[in-house]
Scaffold this motif. Sequence first.
Motif, PDB file in Angstrom:
ATOM      1  N   PHE A  59       0.862  -1.335   0.247  1.00 36.24           N
ATOM      2  CA  PHE A  59      -0.041  -0.036  -0.255  1.00 36.24           C
ATOM      3  C   PHE A  59       0.830   1.130   0.055  1.00 36.24           C
ATOM      4  N   ASP A  60       0.293   2.427  -0.071  1.00 33.14           N
ATOM      5  CA  ASP A  60       0.895   3.678  -0.504  1.00 33.14           C
ATOM      6  C   ASP A  60       1.378   4.207   0.950  1.00 33.14           C
ATOM      7  N   VAL A  61       2.295   4.517   1.224  1.00 35.47           N
ATOM      8  CA  VAL A  61       2.860   4.950   2.668  1.00 35.47           C
ATOM      9  C   VAL A  61       3.156   6.524   2.481  1.00 35.47           C
ATOM     10  N   PHE A  62       2.591   7.362   3.166  1.00 34.22           N
ATOM     11  CA  PHE A  62       2.773   8.613   3.458  1.00 34.22           C
ATOM     12  C   PHE A  62       3.645   9.214   4.644  1.00 34.22           C
ATOM     13  N   PHE A  63       4.344  10.293   4.507  1.00 34.88           N
ATOM     14  CA  PHE A  63       4.777  10.748   5.915  1.00 34.88           C
ATOM     15  C   PHE A  63       4.142  12.171   6.466  1.00 34.88           C
ATOM     16  N   ASP A  64       3.872  11.974   7.554  1.00 32.81           N
ATOM     17  CA  ASP A  64       3.089  13.465   8.130  1.00 32.81           C
ATOM     18  C   ASP A  64       4.061  14.082   9.017  1.00 32.81           C
ATOM     19  N   THR A  65       5.434  14.665   8.517  1.00 35.51           N
ATOM     20  CA  THR A  65       6.477  15.022   9.152  1.00 35.51           C
ATOM     21  C   THR A  65       6.176  16.470   9.939  1.00 35.51           C
ATOM     22  N   LYS A  66       5.067  17.192   9.434  1.00 37.65           N
ATOM     23  CA  LYS A  66       4.807  18.304  10.087  1.00 37.65           C
ATOM     24  C   LYS A  66       3.462  18.247  11.024  1.00 37.65           C
ATOM     25  N   LEU A  67       2.861  16.855  11.087  1.00 44.23           N
ATOM     26  CA  LEU A  67       1.621  16.608  11.675  1.00 44.23           C
ATOM     27  C   LEU A  67       0.453  17.377  11.351  1.00 44.23           C
ATOM     28  N   GLU A  68       0.537  17.866  10.015  1.00 46.06           N
ATOM     29  CA  GLU A  68      -0.384  18.552   9.467  1.00 46.06           C
ATOM     30  C   GLU A  68      -1.970  17.756   9.620  1.00 46.06           C
ATOM     31  N   ALA A  69      -1.797  16.497   8.953  1.00 48.99           N
ATOM     32  CA  ALA A  69      -2.758  15.656   8.557  1.00 48.99           C
ATOM     33  C   ALA A  69      -3.500  15.339   9.993  1.00 48.99           C
ATOM     34  N   VAL A  70      -2.495  14.842  10.947  1.00 48.10           N
ATOM     35  CA  VAL A  70      -2.835  14.241  12.123  1.00 48.10           C
ATOM     36  C   VAL A  70      -3.328  15.513  13.044  1.00 48.10           C
ATOM     37  N   ASN A  71      -3.118  16.784  12.696  1.00 49.76           N
ATOM     38  CA  ASN A  71      -3.771  17.878  13.363  1.00 49.76           C
ATOM     39  C   ASN A  71      -5.225  18.331  12.842  1.00 49.76           C
ATOM     40  N   ASN A  72      -5.002  18.021  11.402  1.00 50.64           N
ATOM     41  CA  ASN A  72      -6.379  18.552  10.719  1.00 50.64           C
ATOM     42  C   ASN A  72      -7.569  17.511  11.190  1.00 50.64           C
ATOM     43  N   TYR A  73      -7.231  16.151  11.458  1.00 50.81           N
ATOM     44  CA  TYR A  73      -8.232  14.931  11.734  1.00 50.81           C
ATOM     45  C   TYR A  73      -8.395  14.879  13.151  1.00 50.81           C
ATOM     46  N   TYR A  74      -7.672  15.538  13.972  1.00 48.58           N
ATOM     47  CA  TYR A  74      -7.879  15.369  15.401  1.00 48.58           C
ATOM     48  C   TYR A  74      -7.450  14.088  15.948  1.00 48.58           C
ATOM     49  N   VAL A  75      -6.520  13.578  15.424  1.00 51.96           N
ATOM     50  CA  VAL A  75      -5.946  12.120  15.654  1.00 51.96           C
ATOM     51  C   VAL A  75      -5.178  12.294  17.103  1.00 51.96           C
ATOM     52  N   THR A  76      -6.136  11.443  17.857  1.00 49.28           N
ATOM     53  CA  THR A  76      -5.801  11.524  19.504  1.00 49.28           C
ATOM     54  C   THR A  76      -5.113  10.243  19.926  1.00 49.28           C
ATOM     55  N   GLY A  77      -5.407   9.170  19.137  1.00 45.82           N
ATOM     56  CA  GLY A  77      -4.709   7.750  19.280  1.00 45.82           C
ATOM     57  C   GLY A  77      -4.738   7.068  18.042  1.00 45.82           C
ATOM     58  N   PHE A  78      -3.918   6.013  18.021  1.00 47.00           N
ATOM     59  CA  PHE A  78      -3.582   5.395  16.829  1.00 47.00           C
ATOM     60  C   PHE A  78      -4.098   3.691  17.089  1.00 47.00           C
TER      61      PHE A  78
END
Length: 190
Positions: A133-152
């Motif tokens: 699968f396609d892997v992407f790297f959120d080095t600025k944590l922009e996606a994590v913050n935009n989606y309010y990811v609080t757990g993995f």
Amino acid sequence: MVKKYKWILLVIILVVVVAGAGMLYNNLSKDYNYDSTQGYDKNSSQNEKVQAPNFVVLDYQGNEVSLDDFKGKPVVLNFWATWCNYCKVEMLDFDKAYKEYPEVQFMMIDATDGVQETIDGAKAYVEDNNFEFDVFFDTKLEAVNNYYVTGFPMTFFIDADGFVVAKANGMINYETLDKWIKITMGEETP
């Protein structure tokens, strides 16, 4: 001699208890619902359509990619990290679904903070496990913050029009993943 029989009796009782607990676990776990996914009904006035927030991440070659680049395709957006055991467990199912649904864009977003999670470490894990699968790297944590990811892990299902169809908090199994991909593609209803 009596002492020997007491030990034998104790072992037999222990075996019966362990076997009984195993049978009870198997029977109860059949009824357990593994689907923690929350769907959004596009036709309900209570749940307005939610536009998927855009973000920019790096692809495997280091090029900038945004979610908007995939408008017109359904997207499975999964947030993960190598230190997350549940992420690792579900990745086999995501790889299987990736192979079965070429019309769906899988965005496996590694939460790359540069300290606890690095690009090199994530790439090594993906390559060691032969994930396709396609892997992407959120080095600025922009996606994590935009989606309010609080757990993995956390997974979002986004339709071809760019609207969030469902969100899953925590690990999901293949059956749940398959079900929500079909719903996202309009092949099934929730």
